[in-house]
Design a protein around this motif. Structure first.
Motif, short mmCIF file in Angstrom:
data_model
loop_
_atom_site.label_atom_id
_atom_site.label_comp_id
_atom_site.label_asym_id
_atom_site.label_seq_id
_atom_site.Cartn_x
_atom_site.Cartn_y
_atom_site.Cartn_z
N GLN A 191 4.10 10.73 -6.95
CA GLN A 191 5.13 11.06 -7.94
C GLN A 191 4.50 11.36 -9.30
N LYS A 192 3.49 10.57 -9.61
CA LYS A 192 2.83 10.80 -10.90
C LYS A 192 2.12 12.14 -10.91
N LYS A 193 1.47 12.50 -9.77
CA LYS A 193 0.77 13.78 -9.69
C LYS A 193 1.75 14.94 -9.77
N GLN A 199 0.83 -1.22 0.00
CA GLN A 199 0.00 0.00 0.00
C GLN A 199 0.86 1.26 0.00
N SER A 200 1.93 1.28 0.78
CA SER A 200 2.83 2.46 0.81
C SER A 200 3.47 2.70 -0.52
N SER A 201 3.90 1.64 -1.16
CA SER A 201 4.54 1.78 -2.47
C SER A 201 3.56 2.35 -3.47
N THR A 202 2.32 1.94 -3.39
CA THR A 202 1.31 2.45 -4.32
C THR A 202 1.08 3.95 -4.11
N GLU A 203 0.99 4.42 -2.86
CA GLU A 203 0.76 5.85 -2.58
C GLU A 203 1.92 6.69 -3.08
N ARG A 204 3.15 6.25 -2.86
CA ARG A 204 4.30 7.03 -3.36
C ARG A 204 4.26 7.13 -4.88
#
Length: 772
Positions: free
Chosen positions: A111-113, A102-107
């Motif tokens: 970054q994309k935003k 889950q943490s990896s997905t949020e980062r």
């Protein structure tokens, strides 16, 4: 062999049914009927024994099974515990792995935003840079407008903005900034208007700060004009007919022309106002500017007026500040109206002026109850009058403030009346009510000067020390009356337009003081028992009546031309005259009361055994009392009043003596009793004869004829109408027969008892009645 089924009452059967029960409910359902059944059959012990045997068998069986499989059971439990521990560890690892994913997905999402945002920003910067590069020239010209505005070159900034809008923006019309600048032109124009308005507000603030000083200079100049007018009136009395601000006064004072707006002490520069007016005219916003200027002046007017003022401080700083601020504010308004008629109309100025006057009147009116000193209120009036004269110079309507002077006058009259009322009460209460002694000619002159009194002799023919007929309260009251008149007319000088109101208020107030405080207090003093004091009050009342007549003439002479023509009448004149009668009646009452007391001490022995040879002690004391009061206490009274008192006293004495033998308690009168009465009547008659007034002698006719009838040997003459009219005409027809019935010619012997002589009974009587 067939099986034998146990009976239902058999304990083994019952025990088997209980054990086989599938639930606790069924267990109880089987147990309760069995207990009840065995209880009725007294087999409870048998059932308990069966249950105990069954329980023991079951315990032995469980022990046997456990002993055979104990090791296997322990091993199985250990295996289950290890499996459970492994399951917990696997669950923890799965949860940790899920959090990491889950943490990896949020980062990744962040970054994309950020990447997307940075690309948009870079694109916007590039586009803005290109637009700015193309519009720098236009912006430079726009900044020039603001530079001019910062240097306060308002009109130049307005011209530059007009050139930018109509010339330079046409070369960059393909850019949106051109439209923005075009749309910002009204805002820039508003900025220019606001800036010039700020300058104007600063100027207005300075004007407001100097308003008080401007008003102070105006008051000072008006005061100087009043002094010059007075000096001219002293040189030329005809000029005293013309007041301040009249045409004659203005012409006479032309050589002393003074501009309060531009002088050595103060200069009021109207340049900021004219510049602001010119800018708004160029912008076509004259109506808006006029409304804003009017609103600003109204706000300044509100700031000018305090929430409350005090009138009790000695220098009246609050009132000075208020009136000077008002005067300065109004003068600036009038000057603005003259210099810029398109900006301020006379209606606008007078509207503000009316508001100022009404608020000032309200503030002063609220502070009036704290003023309890007439002199302080006179200072307030003089300052307001100076304010009115100053504003009349600038052609401001002052009817409201002039009307308020009447309110001040009412308060002033109340304070004066209260103060002099206290003075009069103190004078009346502290007077000794004795004739006023005068030691020398100087003191005599002072008393004559302040009093309305004409002495019988001139000063040169008067011997000192002497005594004046009135007590010292009379000249003291006369001094207060003159001061009261002067205090009233101090208020009604040339700057007070309602002199007729002062004349009427003075008449009413003076009348009230004389009636209530002087006359009323003197009448209250008549309740005393000392005749000398009442005599002095009567003399004072007579002199006050004379003073009131003189005051009526004085008020007519001092009346203003505006007052109605005619005589002035004071109620006090009639009241003093009427209360003289009251004082006379009081003297009659006291004298007659003394006579009654003396006659009451008469103790005639109507049936006496011896014939008296001397008059009674009471009749001697009575005549001595009458002689003493006439020669001492009543000596200073006018002759007619003194004779009237004497006449009434002798008449009352005669009636009191005559009532003695007529008393119902007297049943018999012998010749000795008649002789005693006759001797006393002759003694009284001789005393009256010595006064050498035949009218007084007539008061004794009835008493003398009645005694003669009692002494007569032929009483039948009284019943003959002819003889009665000739000899006993003054005898009451009803009293004569009554007395004749009581008379007896027999003198009885006196009883052998000790009796107190009349002289002893009357011993000390003269001291008790205050006679020497």
């Amino acid at each position: 062999m067939p099986s034998i089924v146990p009976a239902r009452s058999d304990p083994s059967y019952v025990l088997n049914q209980i054990v086989l029960s599938p639930s606790d409910t069924d267990y109880l359902d089987q147990l309760i009927p069995s207990i009840s059944e065995y209880s009725h059959g007294n087999k409870t012990s048998q059932l308990l024994h069966s249950l105990s045997e069954f329980a023991g068998d079951r315990e032995n069986e469980i022990e046997r099974i456990c002993n055979a499989s104990h090791q296997e059971f322990v091993t199985s439990v250990n295996q289950l515990l290890r499996i459970r521990e492994g399951t917990v560890n696997l669950t923890t690892e799965i949860l940790s792995l899920s959090q990491s994913i889950q943490s990896s997905t949020e980062r990744l999402v962040q970054q994309k935003k950020a990447l997307v945002d940075s690309r948009g920003v870079r694109q916007n910067i590039n586009e803005a840079g290109n637009a700015l590069q193309d519009c720098l020239e236009v912006l430079r010209l726009a900044n020039q407008v603001h530079d001019l505005l910062a240097r306060k070159n308002f009109y130049a900034a307005l011209r530059a903005l007009d050139e930018l809008q109509n010339v330079h923006l046409r070369s960059v019309t393909q850019y949106k900034i051109a439209e923005m600048i075009r749309r910002s032109v009204p805002a820039t124009q508003k900025t220019i208007a606001d800036a010039v308005m700020n300058d104007l507000n600063t100027w207005l603030f300075r004007i407001r700060e100097m308003s008080q000083y401007l008003g102070e200079l105006s008051f000072y100049n008006t005061d100087l004009r009043k002094q010059r007018q007075q000096e001219r009136a002293e040189r030329t009395p005809y000029l005293s007919n013309f007041k301040l601000n009249s045409a004659i006064e203005l012409v006479s004072d032309e050589h002393e022309e003074y501009d309060v707006l531009n002088n050595d002490d103060l200069q009021v520069d109207f340049t900021p106002l004219f510049e602001c007016l010119h800018i708004h005219q160029s912008l076509g916003q004259m109506d808006k500017f006029r409304a804003e200027y009017a609103a600003t002046r109204r706000r300044q007017k509100e700031l000018l007026l305090p929430a409350s003022i005090s009138l009790v401080d000695e220098d009246m700083a609050n009132l000075h500040t208020l009136l000077e601020d008002m005067a300065g504010f109004a003068i600036v308004e009038r000057a603005t109206m003259k210099r810029a008629p398109d900006l301020r109309s006379s209606i606008d100025v007078e509207e503000l002026w009316d508001s100022l006057c009404q608020t000032a009147i309200s503030l002063i009116g609220k502070a009036l109850p704290d003023v309890d000193n007439a002199e302080q209120l006179l200072k307030v009036k003089n300052l307001i009058a100076l304010f009115i004269q100053t504003m009349n110079t600038w052609r401001f309507p002052t009817a409201a403030m002039s009307g308020f002077l009447l309110t001040l006058f009412e308060k002033y009259a109340q304070l004066l009346k209260r103060r002099f009322s206290d003075d009069f009460l103190e004078i009346v209460s502290t007077d000794d009510y004795m004739p006023m002694p005068i030691q020398n000619a100087e003191e005599f002159e002072k008393v004559i000067t302040v009093s309305w009194y004409c002495p019988e002799r001139a000063v040169d023919d008067t011997k000192f020390p002497c005594v004046l007929p009135f007590s010292q309260m009379y000249p003291l009251c006369c001094i207060d009356i003159r001061n009261f008149l002067n205090q009233f007319y101090f208020y009604a000088n040339d700057d007070f337009p309602h002199r007729e109101v002062v004349d009427e208020a003075l008449r009413v107030a003076l009348d009230d003081l004389l009636c209530e405080e002087v006359c009323g207090s003197l009448v209250q003093k008549l309740s005393v028992q000392y005749i000398g004091q009442i005599v002095q009050i009567l003399i004072n009342l007579e002199h006050f009546e004379t003073a009131c007549k003189e005051l009526e003439s004085l008020l007519v002479k001092a009346r203003s031309p505006e007052s109605s023509i005619g005589s002035v009448s004071l109620r006090a004149t009639e009241k003093f005259r009427n209360n003289k009668k009251t004082a006379e009646k009081r003297i009659f009452e006291l004298v007659n009361s003394k006579i009654d007391d003396l006659v009451e001490t008469a103790e005639y022995d109507w049936a006496g055994t011896t014939k008296p040879i001397e008059p009674s002690t009471y009749i001697q004391t009575l005549t001595q009392y009458l002689s003493n009061i006439m020669n001492s206490m009543l000596l200073s009274l006018p002759t007619e009043i003194k004779e009237l008192i004497y006449f009434d006293a002798i008449s009352h004495a005669a009636k009191a003596i005559l009532a003695l033998p007529l008393s119902p308690t007297v049943t018999k009168i012998n010749p000795n009793g008649i002789s005693a009465l006759s001797i006393d009547v002759h003694f009284l008659s001789d005393f009256v004869s010595s006064l050498q007034n035949p009218i007084l002698q007539q008061n004794l006719d009835e008493l003398q004829q009645t005694v003669a009838l009692m002494e007569s040997d032929n009483s039948d003459e009284f019943y003959d109408s002819g003889l009665r009219n000739r000899k006993y005409g003054q005898v009451n027809p009803l009293n004569g027969p009554l007395l004749l019935e009581k008379i007896t010619k027999v003198v009885e012997a006196a009883p052998q008892t000790a009796a107190t002589s009349a002289a002893e009974r009357l011993k000390g009587f003269g001291t008790r009645f205050g006679m020497r």
